[in-house]
Design a protein around this motif. Structure first.
Motif, PDB file in Angstrom:
ATOM      1  N   TYR A  74       0.805  -1.223   0.000  1.00 45.01           N
ATOM      2  CA  TYR A  74       0.000   0.000   0.000  1.00 45.01           C
ATOM      3  C   TYR A  74       0.839   1.275   0.000  1.00 45.01           C
ATOM      4  O   TYR A  74       0.304   2.358   0.192  1.00 45.01           O
ATOM      5  CB  TYR A  74      -0.942   0.001   1.197  1.00 45.01           C
ATOM      6  CG  TYR A  74      -2.006  -1.074   1.107  1.00 45.01           C
ATOM      7  CD1 TYR A  74      -3.034  -0.980   0.174  1.00 45.01           C
ATOM      8  CD2 TYR A  74      -1.959  -2.200   1.927  1.00 45.01           C
ATOM      9  CE1 TYR A  74      -4.001  -1.972   0.075  1.00 45.01           C
ATOM     10  CE2 TYR A  74      -2.911  -3.189   1.837  1.00 45.01           C
ATOM     11  CZ  TYR A  74      -3.938  -3.070   0.913  1.00 45.01           C
ATOM     12  OH  TYR A  74      -4.891  -4.054   0.808  1.00 45.01           O
ATOM     13  N   GLY A  75       2.122   1.148  -0.201  1.00 43.41           N
ATOM     14  CA  GLY A  75       2.946   2.336  -0.271  1.00 43.41           C
ATOM     15  C   GLY A  75       4.417   2.010  -0.105  1.00 43.41           C
ATOM     16  O   GLY A  75       4.805   0.860   0.129  1.00 43.41           O
ATOM     17  N   ASN A  76       5.232   3.035  -0.226  1.00 43.71           N
ATOM     18  CA  ASN A  76       6.671   2.884  -0.123  1.00 43.71           C
ATOM     19  C   ASN A  76       7.241   3.982   0.760  1.00 43.71           C
ATOM     20  O   ASN A  76       6.785   5.136   0.715  1.00 43.71           O
ATOM     21  CB  ASN A  76       7.316   2.965  -1.515  1.00 43.71           C
ATOM     22  CG  ASN A  76       6.755   1.936  -2.470  1.00 43.71           C
ATOM     23  OD1 ASN A  76       7.061   0.763  -2.370  1.00 43.71           O
ATOM     24  ND2 ASN A  76       5.909   2.384  -3.397  1.00 43.71           N
ATOM     25  N   LEU A  77       8.234   3.626   1.545  1.00 39.78           N
ATOM     26  CA  LEU A  77       8.925   4.564   2.411  1.00 39.78           C
ATOM     27  C   LEU A  77      10.361   4.716   1.934  1.00 39.78           C
ATOM     28  O   LEU A  77      10.976   3.736   1.483  1.00 39.78           O
ATOM     29  CB  LEU A  77       8.928   4.058   3.855  1.00 39.78           C
ATOM     30  CG  LEU A  77       7.562   3.863   4.518  1.00 39.78           C
ATOM     31  CD1 LEU A  77       7.715   3.054   5.803  1.00 39.78           C
ATOM     32  CD2 LEU A  77       6.899   5.193   4.794  1.00 39.78           C
ATOM     33  N   SER A  78      10.910   5.916   2.048  1.00 35.91           N
ATOM     34  CA  SER A  78      12.300   6.102   1.643  1.00 35.91           C
ATOM     35  C   SER A  78      12.970   7.173   2.493  1.00 35.91           C
ATOM     36  O   SER A  78      12.356   8.194   2.825  1.00 35.91           O
ATOM     37  CB  SER A  78      12.395   6.481   0.161  1.00 35.91           C
ATOM     38  OG  SER A  78      11.796   7.745  -0.074  1.00 35.91           O
ATOM     39  N   ALA A  79      14.208   6.892   2.867  1.00 33.55           N
ATOM     40  CA  ALA A  79      15.100   7.877   3.480  1.00 33.55           C
ATOM     41  C   ALA A  79      16.229   8.069   2.487  1.00 33.55           C
ATOM     42  O   ALA A  79      17.219   7.334   2.497  1.00 33.55           O
ATOM     43  CB  ALA A  79      15.613   7.380   4.831  1.00 33.55           C
ATOM     44  N   VAL A  88       5.217   7.462   0.187  1.00 38.29           N
ATOM     45  CA  VAL A  88       4.362   7.552  -0.991  1.00 38.29           C
ATOM     46  C   VAL A  88       3.250   6.532  -0.809  1.00 38.29           C
ATOM     47  O   VAL A  88       3.503   5.328  -0.728  1.00 38.29           O
ATOM     48  CB  VAL A  88       5.143   7.256  -2.293  1.00 38.29           C
ATOM     49  CG1 VAL A  88       4.193   7.254  -3.485  1.00 38.29           C
ATOM     50  CG2 VAL A  88       6.244   8.286  -2.483  1.00 38.29           C
ATOM     51  N   ASP A  89       2.022   7.014  -0.721  1.00 41.87           N
ATOM     52  CA  ASP A  89       0.877   6.162  -0.406  1.00 41.87           C
ATOM     53  C   ASP A  89       0.160   5.744  -1.675  1.00 41.87           C
ATOM     54  O   ASP A  89      -0.061   6.551  -2.571  1.00 41.87           O
ATOM     55  CB  ASP A  89      -0.093   6.926   0.508  1.00 41.87           C
ATOM     56  CG  ASP A  89      -1.033   6.014   1.251  1.00 41.87           C
ATOM     57  OD1 ASP A  89      -1.662   5.178   0.585  1.00 41.87           O
ATOM     58  OD2 ASP A  89      -1.126   6.143   2.482  1.00 41.87           O
ATOM     59  N   SER A  90      -0.235   4.477  -1.757  1.00 41.53           N
ATOM     60  CA  SER A  90      -0.927   3.978  -2.950  1.00 41.53           C
ATOM     61  C   SER A  90      -2.324   4.559  -3.102  1.00 41.53           C
ATOM     62  O   SER A  90      -2.943   4.409  -4.164  1.00 41.53           O
ATOM     63  CB  SER A  90      -1.006   2.448  -2.915  1.00 41.53           C
ATOM     64  OG  SER A  90      -1.771   2.014  -1.811  1.00 41.53           O
TER      65      SER A  90
END
Length: 375
Positions: A74-79, A88-90
């Motif tokens: 349902y989304g991706n996280l990034s540092a 970033v949310d789907s």
């Protein structure tokens, strides 16, 4: 000796690209043999972006391939470019959510769909010694893993053998690489309590970047992407040397470490290595052959475009080969232009993404990529 079986097209490689090509060609009325060697390291897990649903729908297999057994993403996280975590949310994706795949299941269902559509599917069977004959056909040896060999004939070969591009390279094509990225990856045991957060996570560090995601089985995939000379224990100055060093670097991460700790790290297994560099063929078709998937163009996993590109190039190659066999002399050049356009878009985005990480400009991993931006 019985005569060799004859097909219009032999597709070498039973992954997403090969299956997409086989489905496209058999539905266009061609006789197709799909040969899947089933060799190489097992696929531990892979993400599928939401837009892939469109290609799977075009192939007529979306429901059966994605029905169950995979984990929604349902989304991706990034540092990346900052110590802060960005999400970033789907919910904002017009195509919906993506998936954390059970990759072996995904590939098996694609091959089953090709078989159901009318293709002959040879499991655990490699394409060997493809030979172009004076009459314009191919003679190919099919070697089964269980033993035994048989010959087949065909008018055309689709090379979907992955980064090795076995048929294309044997036919004179050359492999071009643009970086040396290597993955060090392992699969962690299931945690006592499943995490409610099913998003993937990317975190950069001074010598590369980390990726972690849950798997449908409850296990967790963790991977570190760096250059070989920064991860080879036999070279001085290596950033990651030995199992303990890998573990130390993993635990030093700000965000990935929190995702992996619940899975237990006391008996951490040695990571496996896999090629992850960007590469492409100098030409994607030749006398009697067309390349698709990683054989044609392989992208850095940071793009999350690997399976999407495999499906796209497999389907496009299938259409091009069908048109060529029906006399369209422009079809293969058109396919080559499609692959070139995809590569150009990827290269532009690849440069832009790496340009956003400016915290370690003097470290070899990042300086190499920033230098490439200026070339």
């Amino acid at each position: 000796m019985s005569p060799a079986a004859a097909y219009d097209v032999v597709v070498a490689g039973g992954g997403p690209a090969g299956c997409a090509a086989a489905l496209t060609l058999v539905r266009a009325g061609h006789t197709v043999l799909l040969a899947d060697a089933g060799t190489g390291p097992p696929k531990a897990g892979e993400a599928l972006v939401s837009a892939a649903r469109l290609l799977l729908s075009d192939l007529g297999v979306a429901e059966q391939v994605l029905a169950s057994g995979h984990l929604p993403c349902y989304g991706n996280l990034s540092a990346w470019g900052s110590p802060e975590l960005y999400a970033v949310d789907s919910l904002h994706d017009p195509y919906g959510h993506g998936w954390h795949l059970d990759r072996p299941l995904f590939d098996r269902r694609l091959r089953a769909a090709a078989r159901a559509a009318g293709a002959d599917v040879a499991e655990h069977t490699g394409v060997r010694r493809p030979a172009r004959r004076p009459d314009g056909t191919w003679r190919i040896a099919l070697c089964a893993r269980a033993g035994g060999e048989r010959a087949v004939r065909c008018r055309w070969v689709v090379d979907a053998t992955g980064r090795g591009a076995a048929v294309a390279v044997r036919s004179g094509a050359r492999r071009r690489t643009t970086d040396r990225l290597t993955a060090l990856h392992l699969t962690l045991d299931p945690a006592p309590r499943a995490s409610p957060d099913g998003r993937s996570l990317v975190e950069s560090d001074r010598d590369g970047w980390w990726y972690t995601a849950p798997l449908p089985s409850g296990h967790r995939l963790v991977a570190y992407f760096t250059d070989p000379d920064l991860s080879d224990p036999d070279l001085p100055g290596a950033a990651v040397t030995g199992d303990e060093r890998f573990r130390d670097r993993l635990l030093a991460t700000r965000y990935v470490s929190h995702r992996v700790r619940p899975h237990g790290l006391t008996t951490l297994r040695p990571p496996r290595r896999a090629a992850a560099h960007s590469a492409h063929l100098d030409r994607v078709h030749g006398d009697g052959w067309t390349a698709a998937g990683d054989a044609a163009a392989a992208f850095d996993p940071l793009s999350s475009q690997g399976i999407l590109t495999a499906l796209y190039t497999g389907l496009s190659a299938g259409h091009a080969v069908d048109a060529h066999l029906h006399g369209d002399r422009t079809a293969l050049a058109g396919y080559a232009a499609q692959v070139a356009t995809a590569r150009t878009a990827y290269a532009r985005e690849h440069r832009a993404v790496h340009a956003r990480e400016t915290r370690w400009p003097d470290r070899p991993f990042w300086s190499r990529r920033h230098l490439n931006q200026q070339a």
